[in-house]
Write a protein that holds these residues in place. Structure first.
Motif, PDB file in Angstrom:
ATOM      1  N   ASP B  16       0.856  -1.183   0.000  1.00 57.38           N
ATOM      2  CA  ASP B  16       0.000   0.000   0.000  1.00 57.38           C
ATOM      3  C   ASP B  16       0.889   1.229   0.000  1.00 57.38           C
ATOM      4  N   TYR B  18       1.186   4.146   1.007  1.00 54.04           N
ATOM      5  CA  TYR B  18       0.594   5.230   1.799  1.00 54.04           C
ATOM      6  C   TYR B  18       1.544   6.415   1.926  1.00 54.04           C
ATOM      7  N   LEU B  21       0.804   8.379  -1.083  1.00 52.35           N
ATOM      8  CA  LEU B  21      -0.482   9.064  -0.927  1.00 52.35           C
ATOM      9  C   LEU B  21      -0.308  10.324  -0.079  1.00 52.35           C
TER      10      LEU B  21
ATOM     11  N   ASN C   5      -6.548   1.329  -4.869  1.00 51.05           N
ATOM     12  CA  ASN C   5      -7.549   2.289  -4.389  1.00 51.05           C
ATOM     13  C   ASN C   5      -6.984   3.684  -4.196  1.00 51.05           C
ATOM     14  N   TYR C   6      -5.751   3.778  -3.723  1.00 54.40           N
ATOM     15  CA  TYR C   6      -5.144   5.098  -3.528  1.00 54.40           C
ATOM     16  C   TYR C   6      -5.022   5.815  -4.869  1.00 54.40           C
ATOM     17  N   GLU C   7      -4.713   5.028  -5.885  1.00 53.25           N
ATOM     18  CA  GLU C   7      -4.535   5.610  -7.202  1.00 53.25           C
ATOM     19  C   GLU C   7      -5.878   6.097  -7.748  1.00 53.25           C
ATOM     20  N   TRP C  10      -6.586   9.342  -6.096  1.00 51.22           N
ATOM     21  CA  TRP C  10      -5.802  10.413  -6.710  1.00 51.22           C
ATOM     22  C   TRP C  10      -6.382  10.823  -8.057  1.00 51.22           C
TER      23      TRP C  10
END
Lengths: 597, 52, 168
Positions: B16, B18, B21, C5-7, C10
């Motif tokens: 992940d 993060y 992010l 999911n983070y992508e 974004w």
């Protein structure tokens, strides 16, 4: 950091010696252009800030033309063709189809460059009629010597043939591997070249149909808005032509040297498709404050431009995530602590990361440039060169230099002369550009113009809201000097590497993506489809504006005479020079049966 | 593919990003604030806006 | 297709930002009323400016209460007329053209900034409220004397303008 140099794998030179020779030749052409461009660059940085004036101010524009053309045409595009040849051969794992053909397009590009450079440098020699003080944008009715336009034409034909070389390899590879996905690097090369074929339609028409015959005196008049619009038809996508090789390196090489793997192959493919679709129908954003173009066309260009931010923003995430993957594999932990686990002593890694960081800043000033009405604030101020020295001047240039530190040993089977000097070099570039570009952006907000030898006027002074113009000029000059030093360190490091002993096993294989090609929809590899859509988008974006410009002013203009750009030092008038050109133009015109000059 | 500095192999599903992010959200915040500053202070607050 | 999911998050934020930028520009164009230089200035034969009633004699003309028009010729390497004089609290429309090459027309330190292209007439309107002086410069390279190409815009107090500027 020697562990990275001794994988024991065979190098590109071991596997493809003939191709390695072409790649090396192309990169050397690129570095020679970079070195010359840097000399002209530092002369300007010191001249316009009134720190050191080695030349007459009228010659500033010859220097500026040479700097622009050498840097953004020769340096960038020679590097591109070298890198793309390497990437195509490497990722298809097959040599070029005909090495003679490959040398042919390289030779054409060299010949074209030499012609254009001779025309430009002729501007320093008052005894000759040859001159091209028209800057990189060569807006008519300023007129350069035909050699300049001819050189550009031959150079661009060289790039077209280079692209055909890589498509030829693809066809041959596909015949043997009908069910395989196009390897990622080759995919990037091919989509970039499709974008280039569409983009160069604009410049080809501007130069071959209008400017070259006009400079030969075949016709007298020209529609300056038309040739200017055709220039920007190409002039924006060309920035992506500079940028795509850097993206290729960020996506396919940077993850490996950071110790990780590319986060997502499908996303990388998607990003290159978006660039193919959106790079060209945006050029009018360079003409937001032009007369003769309706506001509606400018709004369309702005919307397209804003959406063109998307692939770059996605790239930021994917590339940083891939680097984070490397850091975590190297034992990095924490929300930001992983940054410490990265190989910062490796000049290739640090150079590319600093280039990416500057691109994030350049991205912001690019967003301002894209915002239609805010363009009034910064149009043609020195803010604009401040912006593109972050993008092409750092994101692209520094990535190319950093990648060279990684690639060069694999092309020569020799280690780099000095890795510590290389590391210092990329940091000096970063610091120098930070100073220079910051000063340029700030001065731009106060209205200081770009492309000006002496922005010191008699009737008024620039009003600053913070800092003083003197301080900002000094900052610009220090930054420009550091950049010059950095370039000298780079080029001499590569040159001195020729003296290092031959070694074997310097090859560096690239890591596989975490999410590979097989995760991506097949349709992404349908190049015909994307080319077709891209072409339609360009037709939609440009047919009405071009039709409107032609219906307003006519194909050959509403009555505009040529103004040959031969600048005599000491400020003599143009008239005797124009007069001396008349017989030549008249003769040529007579030959082709056109109207005499 | 793993380099000699790799202390662990991390596959796609167990990764992940993060940290990425967090960095990109900071970038997003900077861009938004700078845009508002440039548009509303530097540009609209400037002299002689072109009105026709 | 395997997108984290983070992508995706974004991607959504990036789209929000892009739409935010476009909305800001549309707000400036509509609510604030900022207009882009456009095709309304018309074309002109740049080899025959002396036959055009606007540009044969570059000048400022009063066309209404507090409304003025300036017919400006940008040529290598001067602006005509120079200086451009105007009373405070007036609306001024510049009509700018060139008989030779492409020039820039920038009222220094302001948003009045446009290209001047031979064959085209650049039209832009600004409001001048406070008395003061502005520099004008050419911000597009136009030849060896480009760096000397400058002019002046003088906004005079209304009472002084009536005395000094009425005899044109």
């Amino acid at each position: 950091m020697s562990e990275q140099l001794e994988s024991g794998a065979p190098t590109f030179l071991d596997d493809y010696p003939k191709e390695a020779a072409v790649v090396k030749a192309a990169l050397w052409s690129s570095f020679i252009a970079l070195a010359l461009g840097a000399v002209f660059g530092v002369i300007q940085a010191l001249h316009r800030t009134n720190i050191l004036r080695l030349i007459d101010s009228t010659d500033y524009y010859t220097v500026l033309t040479a700097h622009g053309v050498l840097m953004v045409v020769s340096f960038t595009i020679f590097f591109l063709v070298g890198l793309f040849t390497w990437a195509t051969v490497r990722s298809f794992d097959r040599g070029v189809e005909s090495i003679r053909y490959t040398w042919t397009w390289y030779g054409l590009m060299v010949a074209g460059t030499l012609m254009a450079v001779v025309a430009i440098l002729g501007g320093f020699v008052p005894q000759t009629d040859i001159s091209a003080d028209v800057l990189f944008t060569f807006y008519a009715p300023m007129q350069a010597h035909p050699l300049f336009y001819g050189g550009l034409t031959i150079f661009v034909i060289g790039t077209w043939l280079a692209g055909a070389d890589w498509f030829w390899s693809w066809r041959a590879w596909k015949a043997e591997n009908p069910d395989e996905r196009i390897p990622l690097q080759a995919f990037m090369v091919l989509t970039t070249m499709l974008m280039w074929y569409i983009a160069t339609i604009g410049i080809a028409i501007a130069v071959v149909v209008f400017l070259l015959p006009w400079s030969l005196g075949i016709f007298d008049q020209i529609n300056p808005l038309l040739t200017r619009t055709l220039f920007w038809f190409w002039g924006h996508p060309v920035v992506y032509f500079w940028l795509m090789p850097a993206y290729l390196l960020w996506y396919t090489v940077l993850p490996t040297i950071s110790g990780g793997r590319l986060f997502s192959d499908p996303l990388a493919r998607g990003v290159f498709v978006l660039f193919l679709l959106l790079s060209t129908p945006v050029g009018i954003h360079h003409q937001y404050v032009d007369p003769g173009i309706a506001e509606g066309f400018k709004v369309i260009a702005m919307t397209n431009t804003m959406f063109l931010l998307l692939p770059s923003l996605l790239t930021a995430f994917t590339v940083v995530a891939s680097v984070e993957h490397g850091a975590r594999q190297r034992g990095g932990t924490g929300l930001f602590g992983w940054l410490r686990a990265l190989p910062w002593r490796d000049p290739a890694f640090t150079g590319m990361m600093l280039a990416g960081l500057m691109f994030a800043a350049g991205g912001f000033s690019g967003m301002i440039n894209a915002g239609m009405n805010i363009n009034y604030l910064i149009h043609n101020t020195i803010w604009v060169p401040g912006h593109f020295h972050l993008t092409v001047g750092t994101a692209v240039a520094l990535t190319f230099m950093a990648a060279t530190y990684w690639l060069w040993p694999q092309l020569t089977n020799r280690r780099l002369f000095s890795r510590p000097i290389a590391l210092a070099q990329v940091v000096i570039w970063f610091v120098g550009m930070g100073l220079m570009s910051n000063a340029m952006h700030v001065m731009g907000l106060f209205g200081v113009p770009r492309r000006t030898a002496e922005p010191q006027y008699e009737g008024f002074e620039f009003v600053t809201s913070f800092g003083s113009i003197t301080e900002l000029r000094l900052q610009l000059a220090i930054g420009g000097t550091l950049l010059f030093i950095s370039t000298v360190l780079f080029v001499s490091n590569i040159a001195l590497s020729a003296g290092a002993p031959k070694l074997s096993g310097l090859g560096k294989p690239l890591s596989e993506p975490l999410s590979g090609a097989h995760d991506s929809p097949e349709i992404l590899d349908n190049l015909k489809l994307w080319f077709g859509i891209a072409f339609v988008l360009v037709v939609l974006a440009y047919s009405l504006p071009l039709a409107s410009i032609i219906s307003r002013g006519g194909v050959l203009g509403p009555g505009v005479d040529p103004v040959p750009m031969i600048i005599e030092p000491l400020g003599a008038t143009l008239e005797p020079l124009v007069a001396s050109l008349q017989p030549l133009l008249g003769r040529l015109a007579a030959v082709v049966g056109g109207v005499g000059a | 593919m793993s380099g000699e500095n790799t202390v662990r192999e991390i596959g796609h599903d167990e990764f992940d990003p993060y940290g990425t992010l967090a960095l990109i959200l900071i970038y997003f915040a900077i861009l938004s604030v700078m845009w508002v500053f440039m548009y509303f202070v530097e540009f609209l607050g400037n002299d002689l806006t072109v009105l026709a | 297709m395997n997108i984290h999911n983070y992508e995706k998050l974004w991607l959504v934020l990036a789209m929000v930002m892009i739409i935010g930028f476009i909305s800001t520009v549309v707000y400036g164009a509509t609510a604030v009323g900022i207009e882009m230089v456009n095709d309304e200035g018309g074309t002109i034969d740049s080899t025959a400016l002396e036959e055009d009633d606007r540009f044969a004699e570059p000048r400022v003309e009063r066309v209404g209460d507090n409304e003025y028009e300036a017919y400006v010729v940008a040529r290598q390497f001067i602006f005509e007329p120079d200086p451009i004089e105007i009373p405070a609290n007036s609306t001024l429309t510049f009509y700018v053209t060139s008989p030779d090459v492409i020039h820039g027309f920038e009222v220094v330190g302001t948003n009045a900034n446009a290209m001047v292209i031979p064959g085209e007439v650049t039209e832009l309107t600004v409001e001048l409220n406070e008395p003061g002086e502005y520099g004008i410069l050419c911000n597009e390279y136009c030849g060896g004397g480009h760096h000397t190409m400058e002019g002046k815009l003088i906004v005079q107090p209304e009472d002084e303008f009536e005395q000094g500027g009425n005899d044109e």
